[in-house]
Scaffold this motif. Structure first.
Motif, PDB file in Angstrom:
ATOM      1  N   SER A 125     -26.675 -30.370 -32.322  1.00  0.00           N
ATOM      2  CA  SER A 125     -27.237 -31.554 -31.667  1.00  0.00           C
ATOM      3  C   SER A 125     -27.753 -32.559 -32.694  1.00  0.00           C
ATOM      4  CB  SER A 125     -28.363 -31.134 -30.725  1.00  0.00           C
ATOM      5  OG  SER A 125     -28.956 -32.256 -30.112  1.00  0.00           O
ATOM      6  N   ALA A 126     -28.401 -32.058 -33.752  1.00  0.00           N
ATOM      7  CA  ALA A 126     -28.936 -32.934 -34.787  1.00  0.00           C
ATOM      8  C   ALA A 126     -27.834 -33.671 -35.540  1.00  0.00           C
ATOM      9  CB  ALA A 126     -29.779 -32.123 -35.766  1.00  0.00           C
ATOM     10  N   GLN A 127     -26.623 -33.114 -35.543  1.00  0.00           N
ATOM     11  CA  GLN A 127     -25.503 -33.754 -36.242  1.00  0.00           C
ATOM     12  C   GLN A 127     -24.578 -34.511 -35.290  1.00  0.00           C
ATOM     13  OE1 GLN A 127     -23.431 -31.437 -39.255  1.00  0.00           O
ATOM     14  NE2 GLN A 127     -25.134 -29.977 -39.370  1.00  0.00           N
ATOM     15  N   GLY A 128     -24.977 -34.648 -34.032  1.00  0.00           N
ATOM     16  CA  GLY A 128     -24.193 -35.440 -33.094  1.00  0.00           C
ATOM     17  C   GLY A 128     -23.129 -34.653 -32.356  1.00  0.00           C
ATOM     18  N   TYR A 129     -23.363 -33.381 -32.133  1.00  0.00           N
ATOM     19  CA  TYR A 129     -22.409 -32.544 -31.401  1.00  0.00           C
ATOM     20  C   TYR A 129     -23.123 -31.824 -30.260  1.00  0.00           C
ATOM     21  CZ  TYR A 129     -19.450 -33.203 -35.523  1.00  0.00           C
ATOM     22  OH  TYR A 129     -18.722 -33.755 -36.533  1.00  0.00           O
ATOM     23  N   ARG A 130     -22.329 -31.373 -29.311  1.00  0.00           N
ATOM     24  CA  ARG A 130     -22.863 -30.584 -28.201  1.00  0.00           C
ATOM     25  C   ARG A 130     -22.108 -29.251 -28.167  1.00  0.00           C
ATOM     26  NH1 ARG A 130     -21.362 -33.395 -24.313  1.00  0.00           N
ATOM     27  NH2 ARG A 130     -20.213 -32.089 -22.826  1.00  0.00           N
ATOM     28  N   LEU A 131     -22.829 -28.167 -28.341  1.00  0.00           N
ATOM     29  CA  LEU A 131     -22.227 -26.834 -28.399  1.00  0.00           C
ATOM     30  C   LEU A 131     -22.663 -26.036 -27.185  1.00  0.00           C
ATOM     31  CD1 LEU A 131     -20.662 -24.582 -29.868  1.00  0.00           C
ATOM     32  CD2 LEU A 131     -22.766 -24.076 -31.143  1.00  0.00           C
ATOM     33  N   GLU A 132     -21.668 -25.589 -26.422  1.00  0.00           N
ATOM     34  CA  GLU A 132     -21.920 -24.797 -25.222  1.00  0.00           C
ATOM     35  C   GLU A 132     -20.924 -23.638 -25.176  1.00  0.00           C
ATOM     36  OE1 GLU A 132     -21.817 -27.295 -21.801  1.00  0.00           O
ATOM     37  OE2 GLU A 132     -23.392 -28.639 -22.529  1.00  0.00           O
ATOM     38  N   PRO A 133     -21.137 -22.672 -24.301  1.00  0.00           N
ATOM     39  CA  PRO A 133     -20.196 -21.552 -24.242  1.00  0.00           C
ATOM     40  C   PRO A 133     -18.762 -21.990 -23.939  1.00  0.00           C
ATOM     41  CG  PRO A 133     -22.190 -21.044 -23.018  1.00  0.00           C
ATOM     42  CD  PRO A 133     -22.288 -22.477 -23.402  1.00  0.00           C
ATOM     43  N   LYS A 134     -18.610 -23.059 -23.167  1.00  0.00           N
ATOM     44  CA  LYS A 134     -17.268 -23.461 -22.729  1.00  0.00           C
ATOM     45  C   LYS A 134     -16.715 -24.653 -23.489  1.00  0.00           C
ATOM     46  CE  LYS A 134     -17.648 -21.439 -18.146  1.00  0.00           C
ATOM     47  NZ  LYS A 134     -17.431 -21.612 -16.688  1.00  0.00           N
ATOM     48  N   GLY A 135     -17.316 -24.972 -24.642  1.00  0.00           N
ATOM     49  CA  GLY A 135     -16.731 -26.061 -25.416  1.00  0.00           C
ATOM     50  C   GLY A 135     -17.646 -26.601 -26.494  1.00  0.00           C
ATOM     51  N   PHE A 136     -17.032 -27.395 -27.391  1.00  0.00           N
ATOM     52  CA  PHE A 136     -17.712 -28.009 -28.522  1.00  0.00           C
ATOM     53  C   PHE A 136     -17.286 -29.479 -28.528  1.00  0.00           C
ATOM     54  CE2 PHE A 136     -17.959 -28.167 -33.440  1.00  0.00           C
ATOM     55  CZ  PHE A 136     -19.304 -28.487 -33.392  1.00  0.00           C
ATOM     56  N   TRP A 137     -18.252 -30.365 -28.253  1.00  0.00           N
ATOM     57  CA  TRP A 137     -17.930 -31.777 -28.076  1.00  0.00           C
ATOM     58  C   TRP A 137     -18.619 -32.640 -29.127  1.00  0.00           C
ATOM     59  CZ3 TRP A 137     -18.918 -28.508 -24.000  1.00  0.00           C
ATOM     60  CH2 TRP A 137     -17.933 -28.400 -23.000  1.00  0.00           C
ATOM     61  N   ARG A 138     -17.970 -33.753 -29.437  1.00  0.00           N
ATOM     62  CA  ARG A 138     -18.602 -34.792 -30.234  1.00  0.00           C
ATOM     63  C   ARG A 138     -19.359 -35.696 -29.268  1.00  0.00           C
ATOM     64  NH1 ARG A 138     -14.407 -36.111 -33.211  1.00  0.00           N
ATOM     65  NH2 ARG A 138     -13.664 -37.675 -31.721  1.00  0.00           N
ATOM     66  N   SER A 139     -20.664 -35.824 -29.445  1.00  0.00           N
ATOM     67  CA  SER A 139     -21.510 -36.506 -28.464  1.00  0.00           C
ATOM     68  C   SER A 139     -21.169 -37.981 -28.321  1.00  0.00           C
ATOM     69  CB  SER A 139     -22.984 -36.355 -28.852  1.00  0.00           C
ATOM     70  OG  SER A 139     -23.355 -34.996 -28.887  1.00  0.00           O
ATOM     71  N   ALA A 140     -20.770 -38.631 -29.401  1.00  0.00           N
ATOM     72  CA  ALA A 140     -20.553 -40.079 -29.375  1.00  0.00           C
ATOM     73  C   ALA A 140     -19.490 -40.486 -28.363  1.00  0.00           C
ATOM     74  CB  ALA A 140     -20.170 -40.566 -30.767  1.00  0.00           C
ATOM     75  N   ASP A 141     -18.393 -39.761 -28.290  1.00  0.00           N
ATOM     76  CA  ASP A 141     -17.320 -40.132 -27.362  1.00  0.00           C
ATOM     77  C   ASP A 141     -16.950 -39.005 -26.406  1.00  0.00           C
ATOM     78  OD1 ASP A 141     -16.212 -38.433 -29.161  1.00  0.00           O
ATOM     79  OD2 ASP A 141     -14.657 -39.796 -29.880  1.00  0.00           O
ATOM     80  N   ASP A 142     -17.743 -37.948 -26.393  1.00  0.00           N
ATOM     81  CA  ASP A 142     -17.531 -36.802 -25.503  1.00  0.00           C
ATOM     82  C   ASP A 142     -16.156 -36.172 -25.701  1.00  0.00           C
ATOM     83  OD1 ASP A 142     -18.897 -35.178 -23.694  1.00  0.00           O
ATOM     84  OD2 ASP A 142     -17.801 -35.985 -21.987  1.00  0.00           O
ATOM     85  N   ALA A 143     -15.671 -36.232 -26.936  1.00  0.00           N
ATOM     86  CA  ALA A 143     -14.363 -35.662 -27.245  1.00  0.00           C
ATOM     87  C   ALA A 143     -14.492 -34.166 -27.512  1.00  0.00           C
ATOM     88  CB  ALA A 143     -13.760 -36.360 -28.462  1.00  0.00           C
ATOM     89  N   LEU A 144     -13.629 -33.380 -26.852  1.00  0.00           N
ATOM     90  CA  LEU A 144     -13.636 -31.927 -27.053  1.00  0.00           C
ATOM     91  C   LEU A 144     -12.971 -31.591 -28.384  1.00  0.00           C
ATOM     92  CD1 LEU A 144     -14.083 -29.045 -25.837  1.00  0.00           C
ATOM     93  CD2 LEU A 144     -11.733 -29.194 -24.969  1.00  0.00           C
ATOM     94  N   ILE A 145     -13.672 -30.814 -29.182  1.00  0.00           N
ATOM     95  CA  ILE A 145     -13.117 -30.354 -30.452  1.00  0.00           C
ATOM     96  C   ILE A 145     -12.500 -28.981 -30.217  1.00  0.00           C
ATOM     97  CG2 ILE A 145     -13.654 -29.709 -32.830  1.00  0.00           C
ATOM     98  CD1 ILE A 145     -16.096 -31.579 -32.611  1.00  0.00           C
ATOM     99  N   PRO A 146     -11.180 -28.865 -30.355  1.00  0.00           N
ATOM    100  CA  PRO A 146     -10.547 -27.558 -30.113  1.00  0.00           C
ATOM    101  C   PRO A 146     -11.119 -26.485 -31.045  1.00  0.00           C
ATOM    102  CG  PRO A 146      -8.900 -29.292 -30.260  1.00  0.00           C
ATOM    103  CD  PRO A 146     -10.199 -29.894 -30.717  1.00  0.00           C
TER     104      PRO A 146
END
Length: 597
Positions: free
Chosen positions: A286-307
Motif C-alpha cells: 500500500s505504501a508503494q502504491g499497490y493493493r495486495l489481496e488474496p485474489k489479486g495484486f493491483w496497481r492502485s493508480a490505474d487499478d491494473a491487475l499485475i499477473p
C-alpha cells in the motif's frame, strides 16, 4: 524445502503413535457397539504398548514378528500389518460404518474417552458436537453423577477450542495424509498448479489444518469431488465455487482453494502466511502504491491487475527478496532487499551426517551396515552409532563388554571403503546431580558421548537445570540430547536456567541437540536461537531407531531454519573433518579439565 520431498519413504511408514491411535479408535467403537470387553482390552493393551515401544513396529516383516516383539494377539498383529501394507484396516472401516461420524467426533474433544463417549451417546442421546454443546450449556453434564461440574467445565472449554480450530496435531503425524492428498490432486485431469500452503508449508511444529491451493484448466467440480471423496474425510464442512472444506478423521479440517493462473501466486502467498507477515507485506504494498489481496495484486493508480502466477513477482515488484516459507514471521525477512541482506540458512542438502543414531545393538532396528547404507542414500558421509549405555545391572543398554564388541564392529566396518564413516558413540543417562549413569571405562572407548535426561522423569525446572549443570561441569558429555525433555502435546519443555548453562557449553564446545524426531523437536525454535546467540554449538540429529527414520532429520533442519541458525554453528553441517576436529578439541578440553581437577 518441500514438505513432500526428502521424507517420502518415512511418510509411508505409519508411526507407532499412528497405529496406537487407530487401535484406540477400534476400542472406542467397540465400546459404542457394546462389544466384547476382552477384545477391547486386547486392543487397548496393544495401544499402550505401542506408546512406549522403542522400535518401529510397522517396519517388522511379518505378523509373527509383531506378535512376538510386541506381545499382542494374532488378530491385533494382523490389523497392524494390514494398515502398513494397505493404508486401511477393514475391521475398523466396518466399525466406522456402524456409527455416525459425529458420534466418533465426540472423542476429538480432549477429556472425552471411549467410555465417556459411550455414556454421552447412550444415556444422554448426544450424537454430535452440537448436541454436546447444548447439553453442556443446559447443565446436563454437570448434573451427571459420573461427570460433575469440574469435568463438565473442562469439556466445555475443550469443546470451544475444537470448534474454533484449537485442535492441532504434530506436522509429522499429518505428513502421510498431506502426501496422499497431494498425490490424489496431482492425478486430477486438467490440474495446472498445486501448492501446499498454510502452517504445514511453513513447517510449524503442529498444524490446525491442511490447505492446498490449485489452478485447473477444467471445471473445478471434478477436482473438488476428488478432494471430498478422499478416504480419510469424515464430512464436508463447506463447498463454494472457489473453495471446498472437509473435516478429516484425524480431527482437523482440510481445505482446497481454487485460483486463476494470474492470481495463483497471490493466493499461495496469502494462504501460506503467517498472518503477521501477510499483513505487513500488504502494508508495504500500500505504501508503494499497490493493493495486495488474496485474489489479486493491483496497481492502485490505474487499478491494473499485475499477473502473479508465482509468489516471487509480488516480492520483486516491492523490491524485496522472497523469503523461504519457514521464516515468514513478519520480522526481519521483510527488510531483505538484496541477496546480501539474507542470512545464511541451514539447508538439508548441507547436512552431511547424523550424530545420534541407534541400531540393533541396543533398542533400534537394522545392523550398522543397514544404517550406514541408509545414511549414504541420503547423501551423508558419516554417522555416529550411539547405543544406550547399560544403567545398573538389569538394563537393556550396552554393558562395557558389549560396547567393546560394538566398537570393534565399527572399526571393521570403517576398514572397508563404503563412502560412509561410522563414529563410535554411546548415549548415557544424566542422573541426580549431573552424575552420568554408565559403567566405568566407557568414556575411553568412544568418540562421542550423548548425555540425556530420561523423558519419563518428573523433575522440576530447577532439578532439570541442576542435572544438566552438573553434567556440563563434569565435562564428559559431548552432546546434550533432547535437552528440555519435551514431547509435543504430551509434555511441556523444562524451563531451563540458560544463564547458568550456556557459558559452560560454549566454553567447552559441548553441543546442544535439535532432536528431529517429530514427537520431540527439542530444542525448539526459540531455544535453538538462544544457544547460537550465546555462541554455542548445535547438532541436528534424527535419534533414529531404524534406518527408515533417518529422514526425520528434515524436521530438525526446519527448526534451525525457522530459528535462522547460522550453518557455521551446526556441527553436522559440513564434512567429517570438521567433526573430527571437534572431537579432538573436545578431548583436549576434557583432558585439561581432568588435569586441572
Amino acid at each position: 524445502m518441500s514438505a513432500l520431498q526428502a521424507i517420502n519413504d518415512f511418510a509411508h511408514v505409519p508411526s507407532n503413535g499412528e497405529l496406537a491411535m487407530l487401535l484406540r479408535e477400534i476400542v472406542a467403537l467397540l465400546a459404542l457397539e457394546g462389544g466384547n470387553g476382552d477384545r477391547q482390552g486386547a486392543y487397548a493393551g496393544a495401544a499402550d504398548k505401542l506408546d512406549t515401544f522403542p522400535a518401529s513396529v510397522a517396519l517388522m516383516a511379518t505378523v509373527e514378528t509383531v506378535q512376538g516383539s510386541l506381545g499382542v494377539s494374532e488378530a491385533v498383529a494382523e490389523r497392524i500389518i494390514e494398515y502398513r501394507d494397505h493404508g486401511s484396516i477393514g475391521y475398523l472401516d466396518h466399525l466406522r460404518r456402524l456409527f455416525p461420524p459425529e458420534v466418533r467426533r465426540l472423542m476429538v474433544v480432549p477429556g472425552i474417552d471411549a467410555n465417556l463417549a459411550t455414556r454421552l451417546y447412550r444415556s444422554l442421546n448426544i450424537n454430535s458436537l452440537r448436541d454436546l454443546d447444548v447439553a453442556v450449556r443446559q447443565g446436563l453434564l454437570a448434573a451427571d453423577s459420573e461427570i460433575g461440574p469440574d469435568k463438565a467445565a473442562m469439556i466445555r472449554l475443550n469443546l470451544t477450542q475444537v470448534e474454533h480450530g484449537g485442535g492441532r496435531i504434530p506436522l509429522g503425524q499429518a505428513l502421510p495424509i498431506i502426501q496422499e492428498l497431494d498425490g490424489l490432486l496431482r492425478a486430477a485431469p486438467g490440474l495446472s498448479q498445486l501448492a501446499l500452503v498454510g502452517s504445514a508449508r511453513r513447517w510449524e511444529e503442529t498444524i490446525g489444518d491442511i490447505d492446498f491451493c490449485a489452478t485447473t484448466t477444467e471445471s473445478p467440480d471434478a477436482l473438488f469431488e476428488r478432494f471430498i471423496e478422499y478416504k480419510r474425510v469424515d464430512r464436508v464442512i463447506a463447498r463454494e465455487p472457489d473453495r471446498v472444506a472437509v473435516q478429516l478423521a484425524i480431527g482437523i479440517p482440510a481445505e482446497l482453494f481454487l485460483a486463476t493462473p494470474e492470481t495463483f501466486g497471490c493466493m499461495a502467498h496469502w494462504l501460506t502466511g503467517n498472518r503477521r507477515h501477510t499483513v505487513r507485506l500488504r502494508q508495504l504494498a500500500s505504501a508503494q502504491g499497490y493493493r495486495l489481496e488474496p485474489k489479486g495484486f493491483w496497481r492502485s493508480a490505474d487499478d491494473a491487475l499485475i499477473p502473479c502466477p508465482e509468489e516471487r513477482i509480488i516480492y520483486e515488484t516491492l523490491g524485496l527478496v522472497m523469503p523461504p516459507p519457514e521464516v515468514r514471521q513478519g520480522e526481519a525477512e521483510l527488510t531483505w532487499r538484496r541477496m546480501e541482506d539474507v542470512p545464511s540458512l541451514v539447508d538439508a542438502t548441507a547436512v552431511q551426517g547424523d550424530l545420534h543414531v541407534h541400531s540393533a545393538w541396543d533398542d533400534g532396528g537394522g545392523t550398522i551396515e543397514d544404517v550406514a547404507a541408509a545414511a549414504k542414500a541420503l547423501g551423508y558421509t558419516y554417522i555416529a552409532i550411539t547405543s544406550h549405555a547399560q544403567q545398573g545391572t538389569v538394563d537393556d543398554g550396552l554393558s562395557l563388554r558389549l560396547l567393546r564388541r560394538q566398537v570393534a564392529e565399527i572399526d571393521r566396518y570403517n576398514g572397508r571403503e563404503t563412502g560412509v564413516t561410522c563414529i563410535s558413540g554411546v548415549e548415557v543417562p544424566i542422573g541426580p546431580g549431573g552424575v552420568l549413569q554408565w559403567p566405568a571405562g566407557m568414556r575411553e572407548l568412544v568418540d562421542i558421548v550423548v548425555g540425556a535426561i530420561g523423558t519419563g522423569e518428573d523433575l522440576s525446572d530447577d532439578e532439570y537445570t541442576a542435572r544438566l549443570a552438573g553434567a556440563i561441569a563434569g565435562g564428559q558429555i559431548d552432546i546434550i540430547a533432547h535437552p528440555t525433555g519435551r514431547l509435543l502435546q504430551h509434555k511441556d519443555p523444562a524451563k531451563l536456567d540458560w544463564e547458568r548453562l550456556l557459558p559452560g557449553t560454549a566454553s567447552q564446545q559441548i553441543a546442544w541437540e535439535i532432536n528431529a524426531n517429530w514427537r520431540r523437536l527439542d530444542l525448539g525454535e526459540q531455544a535453538a536461537r538462544r544457544v547460537t546467540e550465546a555462541g554455542g554449538l548445535l547438532s541436528i540429529s534424527s535419534d533414529a531407531h531404524h534406518p527408515l527414520q533417518l529422514p526425520m532429520m528434515t524436521f530438525g533442519v526446519a527448526i534451525a531454519r525457522r530459528a535462522i541458525v547460522p550453518p557455521a554453528q551446526v556441527l553436522n553441517v559440513g564434512p567429517i573433518d570438521r567433526v573430527r576436529d571437534w572431537i579432538t578439541e573436545r578431548r583436549r578440553i576434557r583432558t585439561g579439565k581432568a588435569h586441572s581437577g
